[in-house]
Write a protein that holds these residues in place. Structure first.
Motif, PDB file in Angstrom:
ATOM      1  N   GLY A  61     -12.403   9.278   0.854  1.00 34.21           N
ATOM      2  CA  GLY A  61     -11.886   8.799  -0.310  1.00 34.21           C
ATOM      3  C   GLY A  61     -11.464  10.183  -1.220  1.00 34.21           C
TER       4      GLY A  61
ATOM      5  N   CYS B 205      -7.598  10.491  -0.822  1.00 33.89           N
ATOM      6  CA  CYS B 205      -6.890   9.716  -1.861  1.00 33.89           C
ATOM      7  C   CYS B 205      -6.957  10.093  -3.177  1.00 33.89           C
TER       8      CYS B 205
ATOM      9  N   GLY C 172     -10.560  -3.982  -0.674  1.00 34.33           N
ATOM     10  CA  GLY C 172     -10.089  -4.380  -1.979  1.00 34.33           C
ATOM     11  C   GLY C 172     -11.467  -4.392  -2.986  1.00 34.33           C
ATOM     12  N   ALA C 173     -12.071  -3.191  -3.056  1.00 39.47           N
ATOM     13  CA  ALA C 173     -13.409  -3.316  -3.247  1.00 39.47           C
ATOM     14  C   ALA C 173     -14.066  -4.307  -4.557  1.00 39.47           C
TER      15      ALA C 173
ATOM     16  N   VAL D 164      -4.861  -4.028  -7.040  1.00 40.76           N
ATOM     17  CA  VAL D 164      -5.153  -2.852  -7.341  1.00 40.76           C
ATOM     18  C   VAL D 164      -5.390  -2.095  -5.901  1.00 40.76           C
ATOM     19  N   GLY D 165      -5.049  -0.769  -6.007  1.00 40.23           N
ATOM     20  CA  GLY D 165      -5.001  -0.104  -4.900  1.00 40.23           C
ATOM     21  C   GLY D 165      -3.695  -0.001  -4.216  1.00 40.23           C
TER      22      GLY D 165
ATOM     23  N   PRO E 251      -9.286  -2.342 -13.365  1.00 42.91           N
ATOM     24  CA  PRO E 251      -8.142  -3.261 -13.503  1.00 42.91           C
ATOM     25  C   PRO E 251      -7.702  -4.066 -12.444  1.00 42.91           C
TER      26      PRO E 251
ATOM     27  N   ASP F  68      -1.832  -2.999  -9.811  1.00 38.99           N
ATOM     28  CA  ASP F  68      -1.304  -1.802  -9.559  1.00 38.99           C
ATOM     29  C   ASP F  68       0.139  -1.671  -9.536  1.00 38.99           C
TER      30      ASP F  68
ATOM     31  N   VAL G 133      -8.351   4.574   3.289  1.00 34.53           N
ATOM     32  CA  VAL G 133      -6.911   4.301   3.568  1.00 34.53           C
ATOM     33  C   VAL G 133      -5.957   5.498   3.950  1.00 34.53           C
TER      34      VAL G 133
ATOM     35  N   ILE H  40     -12.333   3.365  -6.580  1.00 33.53           N
ATOM     36  CA  ILE H  40     -11.457   4.172  -6.288  1.00 33.53           C
ATOM     37  C   ILE H  40      -9.795   3.625  -6.040  1.00 33.53           C
ATOM     38  N   ASN H  41      -9.974   2.390  -5.807  1.00 31.28           N
ATOM     39  CA  ASN H  41      -8.535   1.539  -6.063  1.00 31.28           C
ATOM     40  C   ASN H  41      -7.719   1.866  -7.466  1.00 31.28           C
TER      41      ASN H  41
ATOM     42  N   MET I 173      -4.645  13.027  -3.437  1.00 34.79           N
ATOM     43  CA  MET I 173      -3.063  12.638  -3.084  1.00 34.79           C
ATOM     44  C   MET I 173      -2.626  11.928  -4.517  1.00 34.79           C
ATOM     45  N   VAL I 174      -3.265  11.097  -5.017  1.00 37.50           N
ATOM     46  CA  VAL I 174      -2.765  10.566  -6.270  1.00 37.50           C
ATOM     47  C   VAL I 174      -2.795  11.457  -7.546  1.00 37.50           C
TER      48      VAL I 174
ATOM     49  N   ASN J  40      -0.883   1.172  -5.007  1.00 38.67           N
ATOM     50  CA  ASN J  40      -0.308   2.492  -5.256  1.00 38.67           C
ATOM     51  C   ASN J  40      -0.859   3.568  -4.350  1.00 38.67           C
ATOM     52  N   MET J  41      -1.916   3.437  -4.198  1.00 44.29           N
ATOM     53  CA  MET J  41      -2.512   4.565  -3.456  1.00 44.29           C
ATOM     54  C   MET J  41      -2.043   4.572  -1.842  1.00 44.29           C
TER      55      MET J  41
ATOM     56  N   ASP K 205     -11.725   1.076   1.235  1.00 46.96           N
ATOM     57  CA  ASP K 205     -10.339   1.404   0.468  1.00 46.96           C
ATOM     58  C   ASP K 205     -10.293   2.745   0.382  1.00 46.96           C
ATOM     59  N   SER K 206     -11.318   3.520   0.448  1.00 49.36           N
ATOM     60  CA  SER K 206     -11.246   4.863   0.472  1.00 49.36           C
ATOM     61  C   SER K 206     -10.759   5.638   1.839  1.00 49.36           C
TER      62      SER K 206
END
Lengths: 411, 664
Positions: free
Chosen positions: B555, B558, A244-245, A299-300, A371, A374, A272, B524-525, B561-562, A302-303, A269-270
Motif C-alpha cells: 500500500g 499506492c 473495496g475495503a 472509491v479507490g 468517502p 472517486d 493494487v 487507503i481507497n 503514487m497518489v 482513482n488509485m 486494495d493496497s
C-alpha cells in the motif's frame, strides 16, 4: 393525484435514506415513477407538452434534491424530458405534414390525419408546431430575443382552440396521442436501461483475449455480465478483484464470478499497485460518466487508474447510457461525493471520546473520512464501452448530447 | 597495499563529497569508519553515536578519506599481528562439523576430498584451476545456504572464513580431524618454523581477502589436509616414515603463496569487484522448485501444510496454511534441544503474527540471539566460531520457517555472523560470548535506537506549522517523528491512512490521539480523496534497495503514487541498516504472502454473504501480499541516520558504508 404524490414521496424518502443503491436500480425506479407521473398527469387541452414537462420537472427536482450524488436520477429525468420534447416535436411535424397532405388522406401516420378537418385546425396545428419548435430549438440569441416562446404561443393556441367543439375533441385525441407516445418512449427507455448489460456484454469478446489478466474494483453488474459474456465465449482468463475495503463489494463480485466459473483472485486494495504490473486490463463499472469524459466510480478507482496509467495498462470503463451525465464536473472529488458512516472504519465506541464534538474545545480530535466515490479524470481513461459501442473520453460530450435536450441541462 | 588501494580510494572520496552537500552540517566524522581492523578495537573505542546525546545533531553523510583508512589498516594490522593466535585444525573441524550435522551437500564434498587427496602441485596453473572450482563451489554453496541455511552453511563458512584459517593452515596439518586440541601440537618442526613469516604475510593480506588470496589459502589448506590425511593413515605403523613426506608436502603451499600474491596486484581490482558481486546475498529460496522445497521440508521444525488454493503468480513464495501448527509447537518449547527457547519463542511469535514492524522483529530476534549466545557452551571437540555460527544458522532457518525474514533481519544476521567470524581466536569462551553480546547490544542501540533518534532530529526540521502530514500504516519512526514534533510545539494535523487486513494504522491512531494530536483517519481507497489537503507524506520502510526502490508494507506504493500525482512530497524514514544491495523492480519477484484467511474474513457487520462461503472453490484465491515496492521516482527524500538523501544515493551509502563499515 394523491397516489402519485405518495409514491413520489416514498421514493424520495428511499433516495434520501440511500435505500436504493446502484445507478441502474435507481434509474429503473426513477423512470418507472416518472412513467406513472406522466400517465396520471391530467393534460390540458392546449400545450400538453409543456404541462407534461412541468410535471416531470417538478418531480425530478424533488428526486434530484433527495440524492444529488446519484446522478442517474437527474439523467433519467432529463431523458424523459427529452422524450417528451421529441414526441411533441414529431407530433407537430406530423401535424405539419398532415396539413400539407390534407387532401391525401391515405397518410398512415397512426390515423392522426383523419382528425384533421375543419378550418380552425390549421391555425392550431401551426401554432403547436411553432411552439414545439421553439421549445426544442437550442438556446440561441434569437430565441432569447424572442422572449419566452411558450407564453407567446399559449394564448394564441388557446384562443384559436376555443373556437369549436369539434376541435376540442380532436385536441383531446391529439393529447392522448402525445401522452401515449411519451409513455411508449419511456417504456423504451426502461427497456434500454434494463438491457444495457446485454448490450455492453456483447462487446466483451472484442476486448478480452485469451489468458488475459483483468483487474476490477467494486461490485458492478455490468462488469460481471461483461466478464461472464467473455467466459461464455470460451475465453479463459483470470480476474483480480480488489476487495473495496470498507464495503467489501469486491467480495460480492468475486463470489459471483467464481459461481460462474471464472478464475478469481481477491486482493487487498493496497495491493493494487503491486499487482497492476501483471494486469493486462483494468475494467471498472462507472457510477456516472461526466460530459468531459471523467468518471465517477467506487472509491479507490482513482488509485487504480493512476497505477494503470503508470504501467500503461488500458483502463476501460463500462457505462450504460443512463449513467451518462450531461454536466461538466467541478471539484467532483468533493462535490459529487458522499461520506459514509465512520463505523465502517472504526468500531463504535473505540474512539468515542475523541470523536465527540461536545467534549473539550468543541472540535473533535479525530475525524474519520469514509468517502463513497472517486473521480477519475478523463486523461486516465482509455476507453468507454457503452451500449452504443466503444468511445474515447473526448467523444463523450457529443454522445451525451444525443440523449439530452439542451434546455434541460439545468433543472 | 596502500598503493594498490590508491586508485580506488580517490574517486570514492570525490563522489561522497558530492553527497555531503545535501546535508549541511558536517561535524564529527564517524571514527569507527576507519576501523576495519580487529573487532576489539571497536569495542574499546566506543561508538560516536552512542556517546553523543540523542538530542545532539549528528552529522550525516560524511565519509573520511579512504587513504586515512588504509593507513589505519596497515597500522591496525601491524598492531593486531599478535592477536589471532592460530587455533589448529579449524578446517578439519569444519569438515567434521559438516559430517556431524549430517547435512548433505554431498555433491560437493567428493570433489573437495578428491582435490584434497590428490597431490597438489606447486605451480600456479593448478591453483588457478582449483581456484575456479572453488569459485564455483562458493557460489553454489552460497545459493544453498540461502535456501537452506542449515545445509549450505558449512560450505559457505569454509570458503567464507579464510581470515582465521589462513593463519592456521600450516598448523592445521598437524592435527587430524578428530583432535580437539587448542594448542599447536608442534609435531612438525619445519612448519612451526615457517609460521611467523607466513603469518606476517597473511596479516598484511588479511584486511581485504580477495578471491585470489583465498585461492592461495585454500590451496594451502588442501595441501595441509592431504598431508594430515596421509599422516592419519600412516600414523598407525610408520609414523617416522610418514613425517618426511608430510613435511615435503607442506612446504609446497608456502611456495604458492608468494606467487599468488605477486599476481594479486593485477587481479586486485577485478577481484574486489568480484567479491563485491559475490557478497551480494543470494535471492530467497524459490518455492516453485520442487526438489529443494522437499529437501527443506525434511529438515524443517515447523510442519507447515501448504495452502490448498495457491496463487499461481506467487508459486515461488511459500504459501502455507496458518495457525494450525502453533499449538503443537508451543507445547514443546522446552523440550526442543536444537533450538534455544528464546529463539523458539521469537519464532513462534513470528508465526503467530504477534510481532510486527521490522525494527521490533529485528530487535526481538537479536535479543533472542543474545540470550542464546549467553547460554551457549562450546561442545567438546568443537570450535566456538564454527559451532556457534552453525547454531545461529540453525536458528535462522527456524525463524525463516516461521516467517520469511525481513531484509533488515537479514542484514542483522549478516552482522552477527560477521562478528562471530571476526572473533579473535585467542579469546576465551566467556570473553567471546560477552563480546558478541555486547556487539549485538551495540548494534541494537546504535543502528536502530540511536539511528531512529537521529532520523527524528532530521525529519522534524521538515515539519512546519499548519501542515497536514499523511502517513500510512504504522511505522515506529514516523510515530516518533510526529510525537516529537508535537512535543516541541509544532502545530500540524495528521492523516492516518490504513488498510486491511492488519489495520496497523489504528494502533498509530490510538497512540497519536492519546497524545493529543489532531488526526484524520481513513482507508487507503480514499487516499486520493484526502490527498488534496495533504502537504507532506511520511512513510516508513522495510528496506530500501540500491536502485532506490522502497520495499515497504503493501500500500505504500499506492500512497506514494497518489502523492506524486498530487505533487505532494514523499519523505521516507529509514534506518541505514535496512539498506540492501539487492535491486528490485516489481513487487512480484520478492515478496511475502500473509494469511489468505485474513482477507477472506470480512467484518461481520456487513450483512451480505461474502466470498468466504466459497472458500474451498478452486477458482477462488485470496492473495494477501505483505510488501510492495515503490519506484524511486515517487520518493522525494529519504531520511536516514546519515542525513537526508535522495533515493539515488542509496547505492552510494550501501557502497561507502559497506557491510564491514555499516555493520561493524
Amino acid at each position: 393525484m394523491p397516489d402519485v404524490q405518495s409514491t413520489v414521496l416514498e421514493f424520495v424518502n428511499k433516495l434520501r435514506k440511500r435505500k436504493i443503491e446502484g445507478s441502474q436500480a435507481t434509474a429503473k425506479c426513477t423512470v418507472e415513477l416518472l412513467r406513472s407521473v406522466i400517465s396520471q398527469q391530467r393534460v390540458p387541452h392546449s400545450n400538453q407538452a409543456s404541462a407534461l414537462i412541468d410535471a416531470v420537472k417538478a418531480v425530478g427536482e424533488q428526486l434530484v434534491a433527495a440524492n444529488p450524488v446519484e446522478l442517474a436520477v437527474g439523467n433519467v429525468v432529463r431523458r424523459v424530458l427529452h422524450i417528451i420534447r421529441e414526441e411533441d416535436l414529431s407530433l407537430a411535424t406530423a401535424a405539419m405534414a398532415g396539413l400539407d397532405l390534407l387532401d391525401a388522406s391515405d397518410d398512415d401516420d397512426d390515423g392522426n390525419d383523419h382528425n384533421c378537418k375543419g378550418v380552425g385546425y390549421m391555425s392550431a396545428a401551426v401554432a403547436a408546431a411553432a411552439a414545439a419548435r421553439s421549445t426544442l430549438r437550442p438556446p440561441s440569441l434569437q430565441t432569447l430575443l424572442e422572449g419566452t416562446p411558450e407564453s407567446a404561443a399559449v394564448p394564441y393556441t388557446s384562443s384559436s382552440g376555443a373556437d369549436s367543439e369539434s376541435k376540442t375533441a380532436d385536441k383531446s385525441s391529439i393529447t392522448r396521442k402525445l401522452k401515449h407516445d411519451v409513455i411508449e418512449g419511456v417504456n423504451h427507455l426502461i427497456l434500454e436501461i434494463a438491457g444495457c448489460h446485454e448490450q455492453i456484454a456483447e462487446q466483451a469478446i472484442e476486448h478480452i483475449h485469451q489468458n488475459e489478466v483483468i483487474l476490477t474494483l467494486g461490485s458492478s453488474r455490468t462488469v460481471l455480465e461483461f466478464l461472464c459474456a467473455a467466459k461464455e465465449k470460451k475465453r479463459s482468463f483470470r480476474v483480480f478483484v480488489s476487495e473495496g475495503a470498507p464495503r467489501y463489494q469486491g467480495h460480492l463480485l468475486a463470489k459471483e464470478l467464481v459461481a460462474r466459473g471464472l478464475q478469481t483472485t481477491v486482493i487487498t486494495d493496497s495491493a493494487v499497485f503491486a499487482m497492476i504490473s501483471r494486469v493486462n486490463m483494468v475494467i471498472i463499472g462507472a457510477h456516472a460518466v461526466m460530459a468531459n469524459g471523467g468518471v465517477i466510480g467506487p472509491v479507490g478507482v482513482n488509485m487504480a487508474a493512476l497505477a494503470a496509467k503508470k504501467h500503461a495498462v488500458p483502463f476501460v470503463v463500462l457505462a450504460g447510457s443512463h449513467k451518462l451525465c450531461p454536466l461538466y464536473p467541478h471539484n467532483p472529488e468533493v462535490l459529487l461525493n458522499e461520506l459514509r458512516s465512520p463505523s465502517e472504519l472504526l468500531d463504535f465506541g473505540e474512539f468515542s471520546d475523541c470523536l465527540d464534538f461536545g467534549a473539550g474545545s468543541g472540535s473533535p480530535l479525530l475525524q474519520v473520512v469514509n468517502p463513497t466515490f472517486d473521480y477519475v479524470p478523463p486523461n486516465l481513461v482509455s476507453l468507454f464501452i457503452t451500449d452504443t459501442g466503444g468511445h474515447n473520453p473526448s467523444y463523450m460530450y457529443r454522445l451525451i448530447a444525443d440523449y439530452y435536450s439542451a434546455d434541460d441541462l439545468v433543472m | 597495499m596502500d598503493a594498490r588501494r590508491g586508485p580506488l580510494a580517490v574517486p570514492k572520496v570525490r563522489r561522497v563529497g558530492f553527497f555531503t552537500s545535501i546535508e549541511p552540517s558536517p561535524d564529527s566524522p564517524r571514527p569507527n569508519r576507519s576501523l576495519s581492523g580487529p573487532a576489539e578495537a571497536i569495542t574499546t573505542s566506543s561508538s560516536p553515536l552512542s556517546d553523543s546525546p540523542s538530542g545532539q545533531f549528528i552529522s550525516p553523510v560524511q565519509i573520511p578519506p579512504l587513504r586515512h583508512r588504509s593507513d589505519n589498516l596497515a597500522a591496525a594490522s601491524r598492531a593486531a599481528a599478535p592477536v589471532p593466535v592460530p587455533v589448529p585444525g579449524p578446517s578439519a573441524f569444519r569438515r567434521q562439523l559438516a559430517s556431524d550435522r549430517a547435512l548433505h551437500v554431498g555433491s560437493y564434498n567428493p570433489v573437495d576430498s578428491l582435490l584434497g587427496t590428490s597431490p597438489p602441485s606447486s605451480n600456479g596453473e593448478v591453483s588457478e584451476d582449483s581456484g575456479s572450482l572453488f569459485g564455483f563451489q562458493r557460489s553454489d554453496s552460497a545459493k544453498l545456504s540461502a535456501s537452506f541455511p542449515n545445509g549450505g552453511f558449512d560450505m559457505t563458512m569454509r570458503v567464507r572464513a579464510p581470515q582465521e584459517s589462513e593463519a592456521k593452515v600450516v598448523i592445521a596439518s598437524t592435527s587430524d580431524g578428530r583432535k580437539k586440541n587448542v594448542e599447536p601440537s608442534g609435531t612438525s618442526e619445519p612448519v612451526a618454523a615457517t609460521k611467523p613469516r607466513k603469518e606476517k604475510e597473511q596479516k598484511s593480506l588479511k584486511e581485504k581477502t580477495s578471491k585470489a588470496e583465498r585461492r592461495a589459502i585454500q590451496e594451502a589448506q588442501r595441501a595441509a589436509k592431504a598431508a594430515a590425511k596421509g599422516e592419519g593413515s600412516k600414523r598407525a605403523g610408520e609414523s617416522s616414515r610418514a613425517k618426511p613426506s608430510k613435511t615435503a608436502k607442506q612446504t609446497q603451499p608456502k611456495k604458492d603463496v608468494p606467487q599468488v600474491t605477486s599476481s594479486l596486484s593485477e587481479k586486485r581490482t577485478v577481484s574486489v569487484e568480484k567479491e563485491r558481486r559475490m557478497d551480494v546475498p543470494q535471492a530467497q529460496m524459490q518455492y516453485d522448485d520442487k526438489s529443494r522445497v522437499d529437501k527443506a521440508k525434511r529438515r524443517s521444525v515447523v510442519e507447515q501444510t501448504e495452502s490448498k488454493n495457491k496463487v499461481e503468480l506467487f508459486l515461488h513464495l511459500p504459501q502455507y496454511e496458518r495457525g494450525n501448527q502453533l499449538p503443537n509447537l508451543s507445547s514443546n518449547i522446552f523440550t526442543l534441544d536444537t533450538i534455544h527457547h528464546a529463539v523458539y519463542k521469537v519464532g513462534l511469535q513470528h508465526l503467530a503474527g504477534d510481532l510486527s514492524g521490522d525494527n521490533s522483529r529485528c530487535i526481538a530476534m537479536l535479543h533472542a540471539f543474545q540470550e542464546a549466545i549467553n547460554d551457549y557452551t562450546t561442545p567438546p571437540m568443537k570450535d566456538l566460531t564454527m559451532d556457534l555460527t552453525g547454531k545461529i544458522n540453525g536458528y535462522v532457518s527456524f525463524l525463516i520457517e516461521c516467517r520469511p525474514l525481513s531484509m533488515s533481519m537479514g542484514n542483522a544476521i549478516r552482522f552477527l555472523k560477521n562478528q562471530i567470524r571476526k572473533l579473535p581466536v585467542d579469546l576465551s569462551e566467556p570473553e567471546a560470548k560477552a563480546s558478541l553480546c555486547s556487539e549485538i547490544g551495540r548494534f541494537i542501540d546504535e543502528k536502530i535506537i540511536l539511528a531512529d533518534k537521529v532520523i527524528v532530529q532530521h525529519a522534524v526540521t521538515k515539519i512546519r506549522d499548519g501542515e497536514v502530514l499523511l502517513t500510512y500504516g504504522f511505522s515506529c519512526v514516523v510515530e516518533m517523528i510526529l510525537l516529537y514534533a508535537h512535543e516541541i510545539g509544532r502545530k500540524f494535523r495528521v492523516v492516518v491512512v490504513d488498510s486491511r487486513p492488519n489495520l496497523e494504522g489504528q494502533k498509530l491512531l490510538r497512540r497519536l490521539v492519546a497524545r493529543g494530536l489532531d488526526c484524520t483517519y481513513t482507508h487507503i481507497n480514499a487516499v486520493s480523496y484526502i490527498m488534496g489537503e495533504v502537504t507532506r507524506v511520511f512513510l516508513g520502510a522495510s528496506s530500501i534497495f540500491s536502485n532506490g526502490t522502497l520495499y515497504s508494507k503493501v500500500g505504500t506504493a499506492c500512497v506514494a503514487m497518489v502523492a506524486n500525482a498530487f505533487s505532494v512530497p514523499v519523505i521516507v524514514c529509514c534506518e541505514a541498516y535496512k539498506f540492501h544491495e539487492r535491486v528490485l523492480l516489481d513487487s512480484i519477484c520478492s515478496n511475502e504472502l500473509g494469511d489468505p484467511d485474513a482477507i477472506a474474513n470480512v467484518p461481520l457487520r456487513t450483512n451480505t454473504k461474502h466470498a468466504k462461503t466459497m472458500d474451498n472453490n478452486k477458482n477462488l484465491q485470496f492473495l494477501n501480499l505483505m510488501y510492495d515496492s515503490t519506484p524511486a521516482e515517487y520518493i522525494s527524500m529519504i531520511v536516514t541516520d546519515y542525513g537526508m538523501i535522495p533515493p539515488t544515493s542509496i547505492p552510494v551509502i550501501v557502497r561507502e558504508y559497506r557491510r564491514e563499515d555499516l555493520l561493524l
